[in-house]
Enzyme design. Sequence first.
Site, PDB file in Angstrom:
ATOM      1  NE  ARG A  52      -2.684   1.108   3.567  1.00 11.64           N
ATOM      2  CZ  ARG A  52      -3.360   0.803   4.571  1.00 11.64           C
ATOM      3  NH1 ARG A  52      -4.864   0.593   4.451  1.00 11.64           N
ATOM      4  NH2 ARG A  52      -2.819   1.299   5.679  1.00 11.64           N
ATOM      5  CE  LYS A 151      -2.402   4.878   7.136  1.00 10.28           C
ATOM      6  NZ  LYS A 151      -3.371   5.468   7.665  1.00 10.28           N
ATOM      7  CD  GLU A 184     -11.367   6.923   5.281  1.00  7.92           C
ATOM      8  OE1 GLU A 184     -11.285   5.661   5.439  1.00  7.92           O
ATOM      9  OE2 GLU A 184     -10.982   7.822   5.017  1.00  7.92           O
TER      10      GLU A 184
HETATM   11  N1  PMP Z   1      -9.458   4.755   7.181  1.00 11.62           N
HETATM   12  C1  PMP Z   1      -8.078   5.896   7.405  1.00 11.62           C
HETATM   13  C2  PMP Z   1      -8.495   7.282   7.069  1.00 11.62           C
HETATM   14  C3  PMP Z   1      -7.198   5.588   8.321  1.00 11.62           C
HETATM   15  O1  PMP Z   1      -6.373   6.392   8.618  1.00 11.62           O
HETATM   16  C4  PMP Z   1      -6.821   4.213   8.592  1.00 11.62           C
HETATM   17  C5  PMP Z   1      -5.759   3.540   9.209  1.00 11.62           C
HETATM   18  N2  PMP Z   1      -5.624   4.332  10.835  1.00 11.62           N
HETATM   19  C6  PMP Z   1      -7.929   3.284   8.162  1.00 11.62           C
HETATM   20  C7  PMP Z   1      -8.937   3.681   7.536  1.00 11.62           C
HETATM   21  C8  PMP Z   1      -7.867   2.014   8.532  1.00 11.62           C
HETATM   22  O2  PMP Z   1      -6.856   1.213   7.783  1.00 11.62           O
HETATM   23  P1  PMP Z   1      -5.956   0.104   8.126  1.00 11.62           P
HETATM   24  O3  PMP Z   1      -6.884  -1.045   8.686  1.00 11.62           O
HETATM   25  O4  PMP Z   1      -5.106  -0.142   7.081  1.00 11.62           O
HETATM   26  O5  PMP Z   1      -5.169   0.662   9.407  1.00 11.62           O
END
Ligand code: PMP
Length: 288
Positions: A52, A151, A184
């Site tokens: 990622r 990200k 989200e």
């Molecule tokens: N959405 C956002 C905006 C995030 O920053 C994160 C991670 N903290 C997630 C979703 C969850 O992703 P992951 O399970 O890969 O940590």
Amino acid sequence: MAQKIWLDGKLVDREDAKITVFDHGLLYGDGVFEGIRVYDARVFELDAHIKRLYESAKSIRLDISMSKSALAGAVSQTVEANGIAEGYVRLVVTRGEGDLGLDPFICKSSCIFIIADNIQLYPEELYEKGMKLISATTVRNHPLAIPPQAKTLNYLNNILAKIEALDNDVPEAIMYNHEGYVAEASGDNVLIVKDGVIYTPPAEAGALPGITQGIVVKLAKQENIQVVEKNLTRFDLYVADEFFLTGTAAEVIGIVEVDKRVIGDGRPGPITRLLRKKFFEYAHGKGA
Ligand code: PMP
């Protein structure tokens, strides 16, 4: 033991882990990052996080001046050097040192650093009783402005939602996109259960494809629970049978109230509890 930070190829003491004020990561939020868990002294889902990270970097034309395997090795080395058994790793790649203009190509090489630290978790009680949330008024970044799949270090959109949550004495807020669909939470993915089926918004709605979410979906399917990606409205959240968030730090956490609407019977539901248990087993190497 003094904390060791990995910075551009070397492990240095925390006091010496400094980067220039001309770094575009700082000046413009120009960079990418990952948050990764360590369970039982093993870095959790490292390959998925590395993948990622490189995809995030590619999408913003950021060249990571190391191979994937060398960077993965550096993460493990940092965890080991700090003797972390249960913890959290922050892996950051910034655009590097430039000048005060926007031009990213002035920056000669990216700056890479890795922090391995202890994890600050939500209190256990919150997992048992479930969390309350609000809907943020801050609209999620348009998915065609900054791709939600990347990200990046640009987290102000999420921080503005987090401020709204904290102002309302809850830890998290739901973000909606420009069309009003659920994107989200400020730092976690959203999943609901209705009539035994799990629903979660697609990335195009403004969600980061979470690594925790991906594992939880896999575990749900192993339990013969159907998972459907679909746009969700505020109404869908209010009338859900169950509601939970997933994320690297939060893992799987049940939501029991949104904007003063009680979810289900006001306690984390059976599917939420099952998936939290299955996730724990998987993370600790006892699962599939
Ligand atoms: N959405 C956002 C905006 C995030 O920053 C994160 C991670 N903290 C997630 C979703 C969850 O992703 P992951 O399970 O890969 O940590």
